[in-house]
Enzyme design. Structure first.
Site, PDB file in Angstrom:
ATOM      1  N   GLU A  35       0.842  -1.207   0.000  1.00 45.74           N
ATOM      2  CA  GLU A  35       0.000   0.000   0.000  1.00 45.74           C
ATOM      3  C   GLU A  35       0.875   1.254   0.000  1.00 45.74           C
ATOM      4  O   GLU A  35       1.833   1.351   0.775  1.00 45.74           O
ATOM      5  CB  GLU A  35      -0.898  -0.028   1.248  1.00 45.74           C
ATOM      6  CG  GLU A  35      -2.335   0.266   0.978  1.00 45.74           C
ATOM      7  CD  GLU A  35      -3.011  -0.751   0.054  1.00 45.74           C
ATOM      8  OE1 GLU A  35      -3.123  -0.453  -1.157  1.00 45.74           O
ATOM      9  OE2 GLU A  35      -3.440  -1.805   0.532  1.00 45.74           O
ATOM     10  N   SER A  94     -13.017   4.408  -8.981  1.00 40.05           N
ATOM     11  CA  SER A  94     -12.574   5.421  -9.958  1.00 40.05           C
ATOM     12  C   SER A  94     -11.854   4.758 -11.125  1.00 40.05           C
ATOM     13  O   SER A  94     -12.144   5.057 -12.286  1.00 40.05           O
ATOM     14  CB  SER A  94     -11.609   6.436  -9.343  1.00 40.05           C
ATOM     15  OG  SER A  94     -12.039   6.832  -8.097  1.00 40.05           O
ATOM     16  N   ASP A 144      -4.170   0.789  -9.494  1.00 38.31           N
ATOM     17  CA  ASP A 144      -5.591   0.480  -9.672  1.00 38.31           C
ATOM     18  C   ASP A 144      -5.942   0.324 -11.149  1.00 38.31           C
ATOM     19  O   ASP A 144      -6.652  -0.615 -11.542  1.00 38.31           O
ATOM     20  CB  ASP A 144      -6.457   1.585  -9.056  1.00 38.31           C
ATOM     21  CG  ASP A 144      -6.135   1.793  -7.586  1.00 38.31           C
ATOM     22  OD1 ASP A 144      -5.378   0.974  -7.027  1.00 38.31           O
ATOM     23  OD2 ASP A 144      -6.630   2.767  -7.012  1.00 38.31           O
ATOM     24  N   GLY A 167     -15.815   5.115  -2.776  1.00 39.43           N
ATOM     25  CA  GLY A 167     -15.205   5.548  -1.514  1.00 39.43           C
ATOM     26  C   GLY A 167     -14.905   4.404  -0.573  1.00 39.43           C
ATOM     27  O   GLY A 167     -14.753   4.596   0.631  1.00 39.43           O
ATOM     28  N   ASP A 208       3.117   2.140  -4.802  1.00 39.17           N
ATOM     29  CA  ASP A 208       3.147   2.281  -6.279  1.00 39.17           C
ATOM     30  C   ASP A 208       3.775   3.601  -6.715  1.00 39.17           C
ATOM     31  O   ASP A 208       4.607   3.632  -7.615  1.00 39.17           O
ATOM     32  CB  ASP A 208       1.762   2.042  -6.925  1.00 39.17           C
ATOM     33  CG  ASP A 208       0.645   2.943  -6.446  1.00 39.17           C
ATOM     34  OD1 ASP A 208       0.860   3.744  -5.510  1.00 39.17           O
ATOM     35  OD2 ASP A 208      -0.467   2.850  -7.017  1.00 39.17           O
TER      36      ASP A 208
END
Ligand code: GLA
Length: 402
Positions: A43, A137, A181, A131, A46
């Protein structure tokens, strides 16, 4: 379990969307589908040129599209029951803090990549919760990009689609997100997580361990990314690189720094070198990179206890060093640790709310879901949504339905 995702027949959603589309726009659409993702580990690594281990999930954003003769995009969101219009000839377009910004941003980046866009009618539906840290997204961006390309009768390599969708978010929406993502939504592979080197963009699909399910627990606490904290973390990492570069001129990103190098420049060791806050941010990223590689290796050897230990360390690192967890995420992870069948649990995604990812032995999944929901309600008063997801394939066009 009350609230597992009810997987509808595979073509139920695109058929409904196509009907809605035809009624609204009097045309027969083509339909594209892009998945959300869950990150097993890695996490905030990236954008530090590091490693991540996400998996696409079987929650998706569908886009139905047909070309128009003018230079406008007419977009309808089925989820919101709301329409938006985008003028592709607008010479100074601005984000409006509206869902259509993602559509507009992607259209602009396609044009910047040399794709001559035509006007189009679009209808969108998504079952990726927004969210919740599951990349609603990116699913929207990748789905829209694929649909707009098809309407323009053009193709681009998948990696270019992932990159331009990231740019749409960075440059138009204003969230300085990394590539994870969009990459997962493009390159997802059924049954696999993806070990991605975010510097070289080389990747290896890694099979999920046999007999293990991904159980995603939504705390129902919503996060927002264009909000400052994500960008602030990224700036703190950049500050870390700037400070460390004075002593290690060869580094370009936290990816290049070892824990030993970081330790030797800590302010307790050498006054005025790396302030404690920056030290902790760097410590998370550098140690997290190492955990991603350790997890991927342990997964392929079937060493599930090591996978679980890495996930637990990762959560603590995000809670204490990176400070992106929240009470509800900590409660959800603590509750999971007490339940039978758990291999590992941690928060997933950008943080400040959203979901935890739990690897759970198949035989315990139903009981795990029921028990964690009840215990979470007792601890917080909140009803959590629980999704049991297969590792899904990436973006695709849906054909021969409806
Ligand atoms: C968000 C961003 C990703 C990544 C994660 C944190 O999901 O979009 O690029 O930085 O947060 O790992």
């Amino acid at each position: 379990m009350e609230k597992m995702t009810d997987q509808p027949a595979p073509y139920a959603i695109p058929s409904r969307l196509a009907h809605l589309f035809s009624a609204r726009f009097s045309a027969k659409p083509r339909t594209f589908r892009a998945p959300g993702r869950v990150n097993l580990i890695g996490e905030h690594t990236d954008y530090n040129d590091g490693f991540v281990l996400p998996s696409a999930i079987d929650l998706y954003t569908w886009t139905a599209i047909a070309p128009r003769r003018d230079h406008r995009l007419h977009v309808f969101s089925e989820n919101l029951g709301e329409a938006a219009e985008i003028d592709l000839t607008d010479s100074a377009p601005k984000a409006r803090d509206h869902w259509s910004d993602y559509v507009h941003g992607v259209a602009l980046m396609l044009r910047n990549s040399g794709v001559p866009l035509r006007g189009a009618d679009l209808a969108i539906f998504s079952d990726v919760p927004s969210g919740a840290g599951l990349s609603s997204s990116a699913a929207l961006e990748v789905s829209i990009a694929s649909a707009l390309l098809a309407a323009a009768e053009k193709t681009l390599p998948l990696i270019e689609i992932a990159k331009l969708c990231q740019r749409a978010e960075n440059e138009f929406v204003g969230a300085r997100v990394g590539i994870m993502d969009q990459f997962a939504s493009c390159f997802g592979s059924a049954g696999h997580a993806i070990l991605l080197d975010c510097r070289s963009l080389e990747y290896k699909p890694r099979p999920l361990p046999a007999g293990v399910s991904m159980v995603i627990c939504n705390t129902m606490v919503k996060h927002g990314h264009s909000g400052g904290e994500y960008n602030e973390r990224r700036a703190q990492c950049e500050e870390g690189v700037r400070l460390l570069k004075r002593y290690y001129p060869g580094i370009d990103a936290l990816r290049d720094v070892t824990l030993a190098q970081l330790e030797s420049q800590r302010s307790e060791v050498r006054r005025e070198r790396i302030p404690d806050l920056i030290y902790r941010r760097c410590h998370h990223v550098i140690s997290e990179n190492e955990r991603v590689l350790r997890t991927a290796d342990a997964m392929s050897r079937g060493h599930l206890a090591v996978v679980g230990a890495c996930m637990a360390e990762s959560h603590l690192s995000m809670k204490n060093d990176y400070e992106i967890s929240c009470r509800e995420l900590d409660v959800m992870v603590d509750l999971a640790q007490k339940l039978p069948g758990l291999i590992g649990a941690r928060m997933t995604g950008g943080g400040f709310g959203g979901c935890t990812i739990n690897l759970v032995r198949d035989a315990f999944v139903a009981k795990f879901g029921d028990e964690i929901r009840a215990a979470y309600r007792e601890a917080t008063g909140i009803d959590a949504d629980i999704y049991v997801s297969a590792a899904a394939a990436g973006v695709t066009e849906l054909k021969n339905y409806g």
